[in-house]
Design a protein around this motif. Structure first.
Motif, PDB file in Angstrom:
ATOM      1  N   ASP A 197      14.424  16.962   2.694  1.00  0.00           N
ATOM      2  CA  ASP A 197      13.572  15.797   2.505  1.00  0.00           C
ATOM      3  C   ASP A 197      13.975  14.719   3.510  1.00  0.00           C
ATOM      4  OD1 ASP A 197      12.466  17.136   0.421  1.00  0.00           O
ATOM      5  OD2 ASP A 197      13.014  15.690  -1.128  1.00  0.00           O
ATOM      6  N   PRO A 198      13.019  14.056   4.126  1.00  0.00           N
ATOM      7  CA  PRO A 198      13.376  13.036   5.112  1.00  0.00           C
ATOM      8  C   PRO A 198      13.891  11.775   4.443  1.00  0.00           C
ATOM      9  CG  PRO A 198      11.008  13.061   4.784  1.00  0.00           C
ATOM     10  CD  PRO A 198      11.559  14.198   3.973  1.00  0.00           C
ATOM     11  N   PRO A 199      14.734  11.034   5.127  1.00  0.00           N
ATOM     12  CA  PRO A 199      15.170   9.738   4.584  1.00  0.00           C
ATOM     13  C   PRO A 199      14.022   8.736   4.641  1.00  0.00           C
ATOM     14  CG  PRO A 199      15.964   9.999   6.827  1.00  0.00           C
ATOM     15  CD  PRO A 199      15.336  11.315   6.442  1.00  0.00           C
ATOM     16  N   VAL A 200      14.189   7.633   3.953  1.00  0.00           N
ATOM     17  CA  VAL A 200      13.218   6.548   4.033  1.00  0.00           C
ATOM     18  C   VAL A 200      13.424   5.832   5.363  1.00  0.00           C
ATOM     19  CG1 VAL A 200      12.379   4.426   2.981  1.00  0.00           C
ATOM     20  CG2 VAL A 200      13.213   6.285   1.536  1.00  0.00           C
ATOM     21  N   GLY A 201      12.387   5.870   6.211  1.00  0.00           N
ATOM     22  CA  GLY A 201      12.510   5.302   7.539  1.00  0.00           C
ATOM     23  C   GLY A 201      11.977   3.890   7.625  1.00  0.00           C
ATOM     24  N   GLU A 202      11.767   3.452   8.854  1.00  0.00           N
ATOM     25  CA  GLU A 202      11.271   2.106   9.096  1.00  0.00           C
ATOM     26  C   GLU A 202       9.925   1.887   8.411  1.00  0.00           C
ATOM     27  OE1 GLU A 202      10.173  -0.819  12.901  1.00  0.00           O
ATOM     28  OE2 GLU A 202      10.976   1.199  13.220  1.00  0.00           O
ATOM     29  N   ASN A 203       9.783   0.771   7.763  1.00  0.00           N
ATOM     30  CA  ASN A 203       8.560   0.425   7.033  1.00  0.00           C
ATOM     31  C   ASN A 203       8.232   1.467   5.967  1.00  0.00           C
ATOM     32  OD1 ASN A 203       6.498  -1.483   6.582  1.00  0.00           O
ATOM     33  ND2 ASN A 203       5.038  -0.249   7.721  1.00  0.00           N
ATOM     34  N   TYR A 204       9.276   2.073   5.372  1.00  0.00           N
ATOM     35  CA  TYR A 204       9.160   2.971   4.219  1.00  0.00           C
ATOM     36  C   TYR A 204       8.509   4.323   4.544  1.00  0.00           C
ATOM     37  CZ  TYR A 204      10.401  -1.271   1.728  1.00  0.00           C
ATOM     38  OH  TYR A 204      11.052  -2.405   1.310  1.00  0.00           O
TER      39      TYR A 204
ATOM     40  N   THR B 129       2.444  -5.396  -2.144  1.00  0.00           N
ATOM     41  CA  THR B 129       1.587  -5.100  -3.290  1.00  0.00           C
ATOM     42  C   THR B 129       0.714  -3.915  -2.933  1.00  0.00           C
ATOM     43  OG1 THR B 129      -0.239  -6.528  -2.591  1.00  0.00           O
ATOM     44  CG2 THR B 129       1.501  -7.541  -3.905  1.00  0.00           C
ATOM     45  N   SER B 130       0.070  -3.329  -3.934  1.00  0.00           N
ATOM     46  CA  SER B 130      -0.654  -2.080  -3.717  1.00  0.00           C
ATOM     47  C   SER B 130      -1.859  -2.242  -2.802  1.00  0.00           C
ATOM     48  CB  SER B 130      -1.096  -1.487  -5.052  1.00  0.00           C
ATOM     49  OG  SER B 130      -2.003  -2.352  -5.707  1.00  0.00           O
ATOM     50  N   ILE B 131      -2.416  -3.458  -2.691  1.00  0.00           N
ATOM     51  CA  ILE B 131      -3.566  -3.634  -1.810  1.00  0.00           C
ATOM     52  C   ILE B 131      -3.282  -4.643  -0.705  1.00  0.00           C
ATOM     53  CG2 ILE B 131      -5.270  -3.001  -3.547  1.00  0.00           C
ATOM     54  CD1 ILE B 131      -5.849  -6.011  -3.893  1.00  0.00           C
ATOM     55  N   GLY B 132      -2.018  -4.984  -0.493  1.00  0.00           N
ATOM     56  CA  GLY B 132      -1.692  -6.004   0.487  1.00  0.00           C
ATOM     57  C   GLY B 132      -1.652  -5.493   1.907  1.00  0.00           C
ATOM     58  N   VAL B 133      -1.545  -6.419   2.860  1.00  0.00           N
ATOM     59  CA  VAL B 133      -1.332  -6.080   4.260  1.00  0.00           C
ATOM     60  C   VAL B 133      -0.096  -6.811   4.756  1.00  0.00           C
ATOM     61  CG1 VAL B 133      -3.735  -5.590   4.808  1.00  0.00           C
ATOM     62  CG2 VAL B 133      -2.920  -7.936   4.966  1.00  0.00           C
ATOM     63  N   PRO B 134       0.741  -6.174   5.575  1.00  0.00           N
ATOM     64  CA  PRO B 134       0.607  -4.762   5.920  1.00  0.00           C
ATOM     65  C   PRO B 134       1.095  -3.886   4.778  1.00  0.00           C
ATOM     66  CG  PRO B 134       2.613  -5.623   6.859  1.00  0.00           C
ATOM     67  CD  PRO B 134       1.915  -6.792   6.206  1.00  0.00           C
ATOM     68  N   SER B 135       0.734  -2.637   4.806  1.00  0.00           N
ATOM     69  CA  SER B 135       1.250  -1.686   3.818  1.00  0.00           C
ATOM     70  C   SER B 135       2.461  -0.980   4.405  1.00  0.00           C
ATOM     71  CB  SER B 135       0.180  -0.651   3.488  1.00  0.00           C
ATOM     72  OG  SER B 135      -0.003   0.226   4.594  1.00  0.00           O
ATOM     73  N   GLY B 136       3.112  -0.157   3.602  1.00  0.00           N
ATOM     74  CA  GLY B 136       4.087   0.757   4.145  1.00  0.00           C
ATOM     75  C   GLY B 136       3.399   1.782   5.040  1.00  0.00           C
ATOM     76  N   THR B 137       4.169   2.393   5.921  1.00  0.00           N
ATOM     77  CA  THR B 137       3.634   3.396   6.850  1.00  0.00           C
ATOM     78  C   THR B 137       3.623   4.767   6.183  1.00  0.00           C
ATOM     79  OG1 THR B 137       4.428   2.156   8.774  1.00  0.00           O
ATOM     80  CG2 THR B 137       3.976   4.497   9.096  1.00  0.00           C
ATOM     81  N   VAL B 138       2.569   5.545   6.447  1.00  0.00           N
ATOM     82  CA  VAL B 138       2.496   6.926   5.968  1.00  0.00           C
ATOM     83  C   VAL B 138       2.347   7.857   7.166  1.00  0.00           C
ATOM     84  CG1 VAL B 138       1.576   6.383   3.687  1.00  0.00           C
ATOM     85  CG2 VAL B 138      -0.010   6.725   5.573  1.00  0.00           C
ATOM     86  N   SER B 139       2.905   9.048   7.032  1.00  0.00           N
ATOM     87  CA  SER B 139       3.000   9.984   8.152  1.00  0.00           C
ATOM     88  C   SER B 139       2.202  11.250   7.879  1.00  0.00           C
ATOM     89  CB  SER B 139       4.469  10.346   8.390  1.00  0.00           C
ATOM     90  OG  SER B 139       4.589  11.350   9.388  1.00  0.00           O
ATOM     91  N   PHE B 140       1.635  11.834   8.957  1.00  0.00           N
ATOM     92  CA  PHE B 140       1.037  13.167   8.869  1.00  0.00           C
ATOM     93  C   PHE B 140       2.104  14.250   8.918  1.00  0.00           C
ATOM     94  CE2 PHE B 140      -2.857  11.009  10.596  1.00  0.00           C
ATOM     95  CZ  PHE B 140      -3.711  11.349   9.559  1.00  0.00           C
TER      96      PHE B 140
END
Length: 520
Positions: free
Chosen positions: A131-138, A217-228
């Motif tokens: 499992d990858p670690p939690v990186g920059e911006n989650y 927050t769940s609808i805030g900006v910026p959000s955490g980053t998500v990866s493909f």
């Protein structure tokens, strides 16, 4: 004979073996490109593409959503879409370690079976990858070693492909998903909504764009980053909990019913990713019609500009969705510098409205100034925006899709009169107020959206004129494709006290009328 493969599998397909003398582009006989989809769907299909033995990590992330992860066998691909001749890498992890079988299917109609088997690889060894670690911006970004490498054969037509993985140790199964694209002229470009698939992907556990991290927050900006660069967990949205869809994003519940129906009807269709819309503006011009389908919520500014320019060049556009073109999501490189492998929410495709309540505005502002993070108005492309008055910023609700202009050519052959409704077609999110300043704007359907019987606004389905005798249609509902077909294993969605009723001949005829207009 079964292929006995090591942990890292490499398969080469040479051009000579694929094409042969007298063949045209893409390895198909000359003169057949226009009928490629009809010819492909005349081949023998199978229902064996469906998962039959799945197991996800027990427990719930919250009171509604299951964890959705399949540790026994899970994987992801190095690219969202590939052309023939390009190399697909599939990264797989099995816990406990196990050999597995990989069957690759192209989804389509195929006599109603839903897919055709393209290749089988036996006894591939898979270990447990970390499992990858939690990186920059989650961000959770895997750095897994490739388990399978496959050069896409030139005989594989454009389509959405599912790789069905079955462990030898336990028989547990899950998917990987990828798109084979081409560059041929075609009538329709079917764009998959994979940016939104990734936004909602919680793998390994609650790391989606909607996860509330510290100061988020769940609808805030910026959000955490998500990866493909991670597997898709099981899509366990409460609207449609497809327990046999693990690893396939949101394709099966919201997009496959349209692809299944289009290939049944024999339409000349080619498939692309959101990433292709973002990075290949010229590629959009090879089609007569660009199709956004299902839950196409997350767009980059480049996607918006490229589709708008395609409209100006005469490409017809159909938005078979709701909640579309809502969130501004830039495409970012991964930590190895590979472009377009991650995203985050940075704003919205909608104007700031004075009547937004301060409580909602504060949530939207979160950590950055709201007005600094606005894209162009999504309604100026689609014809309608998420919500009627933006007071909620949600656009959630369900209802009946009600004819407002029976004299319009869109309704020819349906028998619908003004006020006639297609029950349960609107949901679970919708588009509201139309952009009335667009040329030739017609509100073709209009009605109330409700949540458990409570009125929450009014949806508007629209159609307006492009500059070169082209049109732009907005169905204003995520559930449009579910009114066209119900492929094997499909379940009709329900939400907010409303159930979608499955295929409807009127939905099919409206779509035929639109498609005929788009390609005429």
């Amino acid at each position: 004979m079964k292929d006995k493969l090591s942990r890292r599998v490499a398969i080469k397909t040479t051009a000579a073996a694929s094409i042969g003398i007298g063949s045209g582009a893409f390895g198909f006989p000359q003169g057949s490109i226009k009928d490629l989809i009809r010819e492909e769907n005349a081949k023998t299909g199978t229902r064996d593409w469906r998962l039959t033995n799945t197991k996800t990590v027990p427990g719930k992330i919250n009171k509604i959503l299951d964890n959705g992860r399949s540790k026994a066998i899970e994987g992801y691909c190095n690219a969202n879409s590939l052309r023939a001749g390009e190399k697909l890498k599939i990264m797989v992890s099995a816990n406990p370690a196990s050999a597995f079988k990989l069957e690759i299917f192209r989804t389509g109609y195929y006599g109603g079976t839903g897919a055709r088997l393209m290749k089988t690889l036996e006894s591939i060894k898979a270990g447990t990858q970390p499992d990858p670690p939690v990186g920059e911006n989650y961000v959770r970004e895997c750095q897994w070693e490739p388990t399978v490498e496959l050069e896409i054969p030139k005989t594989w037509p454009s389509g959405v492909y599912l790789g069905k993985m079955t462990t030898e140790r336990s028989g547990i199964q899950s998917y990987v998903i990828f798109i084979v694209r081409d560059d041929r002229p075609c009538d329709f470009l079917f764009q998959c909504s994979d940016l939104t698939w990734s936004a909602y992907n919680r793998w390994p556990m609650d790391y989606s764009i909607y996860t509330e991290h510290e100061n988020w927050t769940s609808i805030g900006v910026p959000s955490g980053t998500v990866s493909f660069d991670r597997p898709y967990g099981l899509f366990t949205h409460p609207v449609n909990k497809m327990k046999k869809s693990g690893g396939s994003g949101e394709y099966l519940p919201w997009e496959f019913p349209l692809a299944f129906w289009m290939e049944k009807e024999g339409y000349d269709v080619s498939y692309i990713s959101n990433i292709d819309t973002h990075s290949d503006p010229q590629g959009l011009l090879r089609s007569k019609g660009f199709i956004s389908v299902g839950h196409d919520e997350y767009w980059s500014l480049e996607m918006y500009d490229n589709v708008r320019k395609a409209r100006e060049e005469g490409v017809n556009i159909a938005f078979f969705g709701g909640n579309s073109v809502l969130c501004v999501a830039p495409l970012l490189p991964n930590t190895n510098g590979v472009p377009n492998r991650a995203t985050r929410r940075e704003g919205w495709f909608m104007p700031v409205a004075d009547e937004i309540p301060e409580t909602v505005k504060r949530r939207l502002l979160n950590r950055r100034d709201f007005e600094m993070n606005m894209g162009p108005d999504g309604a100026q492309l689609m014809g309608g925006r998420l919500d009627k008055d933006q007071k909620t910023g949600r656009g959630m609700g369900c209802g009946d899709w009600t004819c407002a202009m029976p004299e319009h050519w869109l309704f020819e052959g349906t028998g619908m009169m003004k006020g006639d409704s297609i029950k349960g077609l609107v949901g679970w999110e919708w588009h509201g107020a139309p952009a009335m300043d667009l040329p030739g704007m017609s509100v073709v359907a209009r009605g109330d959206a409700t949540i458990n019987g409570r009125n929450v606004g009014q949806y508007s389905a629209t159609l307006y004129d492009g500059p070169k005798d082209n049109v732009v249609f907005n169905a204003a509902t995520i559930w449009w494709a579910n009114g066209l077909s119900s492929p094997p294993g499909h379940a009709n969605p329900s939400r907010h006290g409303v159930s979608q009723q499955g295929p409807d001949k009127r939905v099919q005829q409206i779509t035929r009328n639109l498609f005929n207009r788009m390609i005429s």
